[in-house]
Design a protein around this motif. Structure first.
Motif, PDB file in Angstrom:
ATOM      1  N   SER A  50      13.821 -14.941  38.409  1.00  0.00           N
ATOM      2  CA  SER A  50      14.534 -13.367  38.327  1.00  0.00           C
ATOM      3  C   SER A  50      14.474 -12.637  39.457  1.00  0.00           C
ATOM      4  N   ARG A  51      15.387 -11.582  39.565  1.00  0.00           N
ATOM      5  CA  ARG A  51      15.397 -10.775  40.745  1.00  0.00           C
ATOM      6  C   ARG A  51      15.390  -9.145  40.421  1.00  0.00           C
ATOM      7  N   ARG A  52      14.907  -8.607  41.273  1.00  0.00           N
ATOM      8  CA  ARG A  52      14.811  -6.942  41.436  1.00  0.00           C
ATOM      9  C   ARG A  52      15.322  -6.508  42.627  1.00  0.00           C
ATOM     10  N   TRP A  53      16.327  -5.702  42.464  1.00  0.00           N
ATOM     11  CA  TRP A  53      17.146  -4.862  43.694  1.00  0.00           C
ATOM     12  C   TRP A  53      17.066  -3.371  43.368  1.00  0.00           C
ATOM     13  N   GLU A  64      18.400   0.617  40.196  1.00  0.00           N
ATOM     14  CA  GLU A  64      17.593  -0.628  40.194  1.00  0.00           C
ATOM     15  C   GLU A  64      18.362  -1.547  39.254  1.00  0.00           C
ATOM     16  N   LEU A  66      18.006  -5.291  37.768  1.00  0.00           N
ATOM     17  CA  LEU A  66      16.820  -6.426  37.357  1.00  0.00           C
ATOM     18  C   LEU A  66      17.662  -7.755  36.555  1.00  0.00           C
ATOM     19  N   GLY A 100      14.168  -5.799  47.888  1.00  0.00           N
ATOM     20  CA  GLY A 100      13.851  -6.104  46.385  1.00  0.00           C
ATOM     21  C   GLY A 100      12.963  -7.469  46.704  1.00  0.00           C
ATOM     22  N   TYR A 102      12.401 -11.666  44.629  1.00  0.00           N
ATOM     23  CA  TYR A 102      12.508 -12.656  43.626  1.00  0.00           C
ATOM     24  C   TYR A 102      11.050 -13.162  43.165  1.00  0.00           C
ATOM     25  N   ASP A 103      11.142 -13.179  41.792  1.00  0.00           N
ATOM     26  CA  ASP A 103      10.133 -13.783  41.027  1.00  0.00           C
ATOM     27  C   ASP A 103      10.212 -15.275  41.169  1.00  0.00           C
ATOM     28  N   GLN A 113       5.876 -13.514  44.216  1.00  0.00           N
ATOM     29  CA  GLN A 113       6.983 -12.477  44.526  1.00  0.00           C
ATOM     30  C   GLN A 113       7.504 -12.872  45.734  1.00  0.00           C
TER      31      GLN A 113
END
Length: 128
Positions: A50-53, A64, A66, A100, A102-103, A113
Motif C-alpha cells: 500500500s501507499r500513503r501520500w 492525504e 491512502l 509519504g 510504501y508499506d 515502510q
C-alpha cells in the motif's frame, strides 16, 4: 532525478513533470505527473502492499491519499530489480510538494515502510 531515498535497502527515485495541456491556470488547476522507480537492494523479494501520500499545495493545504498498491498493482520486486510507474495529481497552486511511504512485505512476511522523502511539484518557471 529529483529525489533519492534509501529506506530498508529500497531506493526510490522520483522525477516530476508539469502537464501544460491538462492544466488551466485561470481556474487554478495545475496538473503534475510523477514517475517513480523503486529498486530492491535486499537479498530477498519484496512486495509493495500500500501507499500513503501527503500532498501539499502552495497554500499549505494538505491532502492525504491512502490506498492499496500503486496504479492498480501490488508488485513484487525481485532482488536487484526495479519497478517503475507513473501517476499524477492536481493542485490548486503552481507549486506544491509530496511525501509519504510504501508499506512493504518481505517473502518472510516481515513488514516495513519505505519512506518517500519530500519532492517538489512546480509549474515550469514557477521556481526561480
Amino acid at each position: 532525478m529529483q529525489d533519492y531515498e534509501l529506506s530498508r535497502n529500497v531506493a526510490i527515485d522520483v522525477t516530476t513533470d508539469y502537464l501544460t495541456d491538462q492544466s488551466d491556470p485561470e481556474t487554478h488547476r495545475y496538473v503534475f505527473s510523477y514517475h517513480i522507480t523503486i529498486t530492491n537492494h535486499n537479498p530477498m523479494p519484496i512486495q509493495l502492499l500500500s501507499r500513503r501520500w501527503l500532498i501539499t499545495d502552495g497554500n499549505e493545504k494538505t491532502q492525504e491519499v491512502l490506498g492499496e498498491g500503486v496504479v492498480g498493482e501490488q508488485p513484487t520486486i525481485e532482488p536487484g530489480k526495479s519497478y517503475s510507474y507513473t501517476s499524477g495529481t492536481v493542485l490548486a497552486t503552481e507549486v506544491g510538494a509530496m511525501q509519504g511511504h510504501y508499506d512493504m512485505i518481505t517473502d518472510e512476511n516481515e513488514t516495513f515502510q519505505a519512506s518517500i522523502e519530500p519532492f517538489t511539484l512546480a509549474q515550469t518557471h514557477a521556481l526561480h
